[in-house]
Design an enzyme around this catalytic site. Structure first.
Site, PDB file in Angstrom:
ATOM      1  N   TYR A  21      -3.833   2.299  16.176  1.00 57.16           N
ATOM      2  CA  TYR A  21      -2.560   2.306  16.901  1.00 57.16           C
ATOM      3  C   TYR A  21      -2.742   2.179  18.409  1.00 57.16           C
ATOM      4  CZ  TYR A  21      -0.288   3.602  12.575  1.00 57.16           C
ATOM      5  OH  TYR A  21       0.184   3.587  11.294  1.00 57.16           O
TER       6      TYR A  21
ATOM      7  N   ARG B 114       0.865  -1.190   0.000  1.00 56.30           N
ATOM      8  CA  ARG B 114       0.000   0.000   0.000  1.00 56.30           C
ATOM      9  C   ARG B 114       0.900   1.239   0.000  1.00 56.30           C
ATOM     10  NH1 ARG B 114      -2.142   3.030   4.768  1.00 56.30           N
ATOM     11  NH2 ARG B 114      -3.758   4.383   3.957  1.00 56.30           N
TER      12      ARG B 114
ATOM     13  N   GLU C  64      -6.920   8.856   6.414  1.00 57.90           N
ATOM     14  CA  GLU C  64      -7.112   9.553   7.680  1.00 57.90           C
ATOM     15  C   GLU C  64      -7.537  11.016   7.523  1.00 57.90           C
ATOM     16  OE1 GLU C  64      -3.575   9.005  10.039  1.00 57.90           O
ATOM     17  OE2 GLU C  64      -3.796   6.842  10.110  1.00 57.90           O
TER      18      GLU C  64
ATOM     19  N   ASN D  13      -7.235   2.141  10.282  1.00 59.51           N
ATOM     20  CA  ASN D  13      -5.913   2.379  10.881  1.00 59.51           C
ATOM     21  C   ASN D  13      -6.078   2.408  12.396  1.00 59.51           C
ATOM     22  OD1 ASN D  13      -5.078   2.643   8.281  1.00 59.51           O
ATOM     23  ND2 ASN D  13      -4.361   4.761   8.467  1.00 59.51           N
TER      24      ASN D  13
ATOM     25  N   HIS E 208      -2.416  11.055   0.804  1.00 61.18           N
ATOM     26  CA  HIS E 208      -1.865  10.868   2.146  1.00 61.18           C
ATOM     27  C   HIS E 208      -1.194  12.189   2.523  1.00 61.18           C
ATOM     28  CE1 HIS E 208      -0.486   7.558   5.101  1.00 61.18           C
ATOM     29  NE2 HIS E 208      -0.082   8.708   5.622  1.00 61.18           N
TER      30      HIS E 208
ATOM     31  N   GLU F   8      -3.361   0.141   8.407  1.00 55.34           N
ATOM     32  CA  GLU F   8      -2.153   0.533   9.152  1.00 55.34           C
ATOM     33  C   GLU F   8      -2.261   0.021  10.577  1.00 55.34           C
ATOM     34  OE1 GLU F   8      -1.079   4.690   9.305  1.00 55.34           O
ATOM     35  OE2 GLU F   8      -1.465   4.940   7.158  1.00 55.34           O
TER      36      GLU F   8
END
Ligand code: IFM
Length: 466
Positions: free
Chosen positions: A299, A81, A170, A297, A125, A356
């Site tokens: 985290y 990606r 995002e 995504n 991005h 991600e």
């Protein structure tokens, strides 16, 4: 912490990937007709990025992409990606394409396909052409139309070979870090404009999705960053603050995309800032056109403690507890599985991909020339274990992309944070596969071997598979 996964826990066609983004790795900021983006301007503004770092050279991927693709093949990646730099393709953000920009990505796509690696393109991005920012940036409606025009140029060049497309990465960061907190480019502090930016990013997604489909794209989606917001205690003000964080961070974008409307509670929360006068007739339907996939995504989590500004979007979060990464983010693998279950439960049968997931740690090259990043391996194992548990519960998770393939420019943190499963020595540009990269490659290999064994003729005729 969740246990590491068994290869057999993932469906046979599970996509194993790694992700990067153009400005974070490419470098070659002034080459082959590339224009300037908001991140060039921001990073060259003193005081904005740690140590004055810029993406001018980054990991020099623009010159080293052939070797990088070979590295991906060695790792056994099923997909890569990457994002296309808008200012490489349309230097000023409008008008005809810069052929050299398109040629770069076309060569990359061919090289990936030759190695059996599925290219996955993200159109945006965060590198908005600077001229579009000068014309108003994302708070201006025209930027959405410009984005669709750019999407048409890229799908026209790559659409015959690329199956997977995500429009934005995002948009929460682009809108609220870019235009409210100013922690990201373009560094504006205009909360009202940031909500208009969020809307125009979503509109840009919808218009770009139309352009992609008109250009023959097979799988079209968007990537959102989700951060679960947990109340620190059950005090009503704290619970309400957590609701507001969840609303703006997690539901605002997804409700517009899947349900065709912004959540009522978030609209009410934002009433002091905006009357949503930027919404045009038909925008909601454009934004909510069906998605083929949702990129997730993940985290960390946020623990919300108190409301700093009742009725507005700003709240305080408790200091993270437990194991932390170099970003100061709490390690919460179960949060990923819970998030995937929630998305499936509340938003229906969308195909999900973790686009991600990963962690920054203070890696060092050891005397034996290796990078022994046990903490990252543990992080990945636990998060993939959490994915496996969600799949076992019926969540349609179809792929996982580690962030990141290689160390890179971590935005306002410059080069101080390393997220890669491949180490980059920025002085020499030497790449070294970290232990976490080897672990990931082993898992991919084990999954592939199992799948091949399960479908081999010897197995189906009852003879022992070798
Ligand atoms: O490096 C970033 C990436 O560009 C977007 N998602 C989060 C990553 C880590 O902060």
């Amino acid at each position: 912490m969740s246990a590491g996964p068994e290869a057999g826990a993932f469906p046979p066609d599970f996509l194993w990937g790694a992700a990067t983004a153009a400005y974070q790795i490419e470098g070659a900021a002034d080459e082959d007709g590339r224009g300037r983006s908001i991140w060039d301007t921001y990073s060259h503004t003193p005081g904005r990025v740690r140590d004055g770092d810029t993406g001018d050279v980054a990991a020099d991927h623009y010159h080293r992409w052939r070797d990088d693709v070979a590295l991906m093949a060695d790792l056994g990646l099923g997909s890569y990606r990457f994002s296309v730099a808008w200012p490489r393709v349309q230097p000023g953000g409008r008008g005809p394409a810069n052929q050299k920009g398109l040629d770069f990505y076309s060569g990359l796509v061919d090289a990936l396909l030759e190695r059996g690696i599925e290219p996955w393109v993200t159109l945006y991005h965060w590198d908005l052409p600077d001229e579009l920012e000068q014309a108003g940036g994302w708070p201006a409606r025209d930027t959405a139309d410009r984005f669709a025009e750019y999407a048409g140029l890229v799908v026209g060049a790559l659409g015959d070979r690329v199956r997977f497309w995500t429009t934005l990465n995002e948009p929460w960061c682009s809108a609220f870090l870019g235009y409210a907190s100013g922690a990201h480019a373009p560094g504006r502090h205009e909360p009202a404009a940031s909500v208009a930016a969020a809307h125009h990013l979503l509109l840009g997604h919808g218009l770009a999705a139309q352009a992609l489909r008109a250009g023959g794209a097979e799988q079209v989606g968007i990537t959102l960053n989700f951060t679960p917001a947990l109340p620190a205690d059950d005090h009503p003000a704290v619970v309400d603050a957590a609701r507001r964080v969840d609303g703006l961070h997690n539901r605002f974008f997804l409700d517009a995309l899947v349900r065709g409307r912004y959540p009522d509670d978030v609209r009410a929360d934002l009433a002091a800032l905006t009357d949503f006068g930027f919404e045009g007739d038909g925008d909601a339907a454009t934004i909510a056109a069906p998605l083929d996939l949702l990129g997730v995504n993940y985290y960390t989590r946020q623990v919300v403690s108190t409301s700093a500004m009742p009725g507005a979007a700003v709240v305080e979060t408790s200091p993270p507890e437990g194991r932390l990464t170099e970003m100061g983010w709490a390690v919460d693998p179960d949060g990923l599985g819970d998030l995937l279950r929630r998305l499936h439960r509340e938003y229906g049968d969308l195909s999900l991909y973790v686009t991600e997931n990963g962690a920054a740690f203070a890696d060092v090259v050891a005397a034996d020339d290796g990078v022994h990043d046990e903490e990252r391996t543990a992080y990945l194992a636990a998060h993939l274990g959490s994915c496996a548990a969600a799949i076992a519960d019926g969540v349609p998770l179809r792929g996982y992309f580690v962030w990141s393939l290689m160390d890179n420019f971590e935005w306002a943190h410059g080069y101080s944070k390393r997220f890669g499963v491949v180490h980059v020595d920025y002085a020499t540009q030497q790449r070294r596969v970290k232990d976490s990269g080897r672990w990931y490659a082993d898992l991919i290999r084990a999954h592939r071997a199992r799948h091949v064994a399960a479908t081999s003729p010897s197995r189906s005729t009852g003879r022992a598979a070798r």
